[in-house]
Design a protein around this motif. Structure first.
Motif, PDB file in Angstrom:
ATOM      1  N   ALA A   1     -21.395  21.873 -17.592  1.00 41.93           N
ATOM      2  CA  ALA A   1     -20.253  20.955 -17.546  1.00 41.93           C
ATOM      3  C   ALA A   1     -19.555  20.976 -16.190  1.00 41.93           C
ATOM      4  CB  ALA A   1     -19.255  21.291 -18.655  1.00 41.93           C
ATOM      5  N   ILE A   2     -20.236  21.503 -15.162  1.00 41.10           N
ATOM      6  CA  ILE A   2     -19.656  21.584 -13.825  1.00 41.10           C
ATOM      7  C   ILE A   2     -20.545  20.809 -12.855  1.00 41.10           C
ATOM      8  CG2 ILE A   2     -19.021  23.131 -11.934  1.00 41.10           C
ATOM      9  CD1 ILE A   2     -18.479  25.290 -14.070  1.00 41.10           C
ATOM     10  N   TRP A   3     -19.941  19.927 -12.083  1.00 38.01           N
ATOM     11  CA  TRP A   3     -20.680  19.086 -11.138  1.00 38.01           C
ATOM     12  C   TRP A   3     -20.012  19.186  -9.775  1.00 38.01           C
ATOM     13  CZ3 TRP A   3     -25.363  17.423 -11.492  1.00 38.01           C
ATOM     14  CH2 TRP A   3     -25.837  16.426 -10.638  1.00 38.01           C
TER      15      TRP A   3
ATOM     16  N   PHE B   1     -17.576  16.109 -21.429  1.00 40.82           N
ATOM     17  CA  PHE B   1     -16.795  16.154 -20.197  1.00 40.82           C
ATOM     18  C   PHE B   1     -17.556  16.893 -19.112  1.00 40.82           C
ATOM     19  CE2 PHE B   1     -15.627  20.158 -22.239  1.00 40.82           C
ATOM     20  CZ  PHE B   1     -15.547  21.063 -21.181  1.00 40.82           C
ATOM     21  N   LEU B   2     -17.200  16.576 -17.863  1.00 35.79           N
ATOM     22  CA  LEU B   2     -17.698  17.283 -16.688  1.00 35.79           C
ATOM     23  C   LEU B   2     -16.513  17.609 -15.795  1.00 35.79           C
ATOM     24  CD1 LEU B   2     -20.904  15.605 -15.166  1.00 35.79           C
ATOM     25  CD2 LEU B   2     -20.727  17.843 -16.237  1.00 35.79           C
TER      26      LEU B   2
ATOM     27  N   MET C   1     -13.349  15.080 -14.683  1.00 36.49           N
ATOM     28  CA  MET C   1     -12.045  15.556 -14.209  1.00 36.49           C
ATOM     29  C   MET C   1     -12.210  16.467 -13.007  1.00 36.49           C
ATOM     30  SD  MET C   1     -11.094  18.173 -17.315  1.00 36.49           S
ATOM     31  CE  MET C   1     -11.872  17.123 -18.549  1.00 36.49           C
ATOM     32  N   ASP C   2     -11.291  16.327 -12.087  1.00 36.29           N
ATOM     33  CA  ASP C   2     -11.246  17.222 -10.943  1.00 36.29           C
ATOM     34  C   ASP C   2     -10.838  18.611 -11.425  1.00 36.29           C
ATOM     35  OD1 ASP C   2     -11.387  17.932  -8.261  1.00 36.29           O
ATOM     36  OD2 ASP C   2      -9.291  17.459  -7.894  1.00 36.29           O
ATOM     37  N   MET C   3     -11.083  19.611 -10.622  1.00 42.60           N
ATOM     38  CA  MET C   3     -10.744  20.983 -11.003  1.00 42.60           C
ATOM     39  C   MET C   3      -9.399  21.397 -10.406  1.00 42.60           C
ATOM     40  SD  MET C   3     -13.110  24.411 -10.744  1.00 42.60           S
ATOM     41  CE  MET C   3     -13.035  24.592  -8.958  1.00 42.60           C
TER      42      MET C   3
END
Length: 267
Positions: free
Chosen positions: A72-74, A43-44, A13-15
């Motif tokens: 979980a952050i890309w 999720f990421l 998902m986008d932030m």
């Protein structure tokens, strides 16, 4: 649809526009993430912004009320580093960017230099320097390969739009005649590197985003199911202008609460 109903989904998902809007939480977004955690759904959170490290972004999200671990952050900076490591391990780069990008490149063993680098790597920064851009132009002209973290031409600020990576890349391209290779969305390479980081397969992963031209397109081209949220930049009317469609459109991720294991069920 029966196949989709039996799938155990993974989420990308986008932030911005999905979880937050200018650092303000989008109503229901934290409840949605809490449900994913409770049900142990992988999720990421993805972002084209290369300024911040995952640790920085974790802290920024925490201030907005979100509990998202670094793992979980890309970011496009991480995707760029993975790409360069696969292309030319232990290489060198002249970098225009901030800690998110320089930290990612250092982590793969890259040397940052302005003397005959293998690459010029352009990322996001709040303080683009004419001197640094001029140096990048001369290095590209001398043979350095030109990489940009993402093609976004503008970024938001409280005062209004800011020039972003794509706009500065266009300047360097115009001056040198050399196009950059963009790693971030909508390049499906960003999605594939995120899938590898998540340990997931495209057939059982979906992408949630608020932009048709980056989020939905990159998800589609990487073979993912896609969900467009209307809590960011897109509307139903603007979505209809594109020649491709998301799998599903919802007002926000709040509409997916209670459906996270079966997001494509008829509501």
């Amino acid at each position: 649809m029966a196949e989709q109903e039996q799938t155990r989904w993974n989420y990308l998902m986008d932030m911005d526009g999905v979880l937050v809007h200018e650092e303000h939480p989008i109503p229901g977004a934290e409840d949605f993430l809490a449900e994913l955690r409770e049900r142990e759904i992988p999720f990421l959170v993805l972002t084209n912004n290369s300024i911040y490290t995952p640790r920085d972004l974790r802290a920024r999200l925490a201030r907005s009320g979100f509990d998202v671990p670094e793992s979980a952050i890309w970011t496009s900076a991480l995707a760029t580093a993975k790409f360069l490591d696969s292309q030319r391990p232990n290489g060198s780069a002249y970098v225009i960017g901030e800690a998110g990008l320089t930290t990612a490149l250092h982590s793969i063993g890259y040397v940052l230099t302005d003397r005959e680098p293998d690459y010029v790597v352009l990322g996001e920064t709040r303080t683009y320097s004419f001197e640094a851009i001029t140096r990048a132009i001369r290095l590209v002209e001398s043979g350095a390969r030109f990489i940009a973290t993402n093609p976004d031409s503008t970024g938001p600020s409280r005062e209004g739009l800011l020039p972003a990576t794509g706009a500065v890349a266009a300047l360097i391209e115009r001056a040198t005649g050399h196009k950059p290779y963009y790693v971030g969305k909508p390049n499906p390479l960003m999605m594939r590197s995120a899938l590898r980081a998540l340990g997931a397969h495209s057939e059982s992963t979906l992408m949630i985003g608020d932009r048709m031209d980056t989020d939905v397109r990159s998800g589609l081209e990487a073979g993912l199911q896609t969900i467009l949220v209307l809590s960011g930049i897109s509307t139903k009317e603007t979505a209809e202008r594109y020649p491709y469609r998301p799998t599903k459109i919802v007002n926000s991720v709040a509409d997916l609460i209670g459906q996270s294991t079966n997001p494509f069920a008829e509501s």
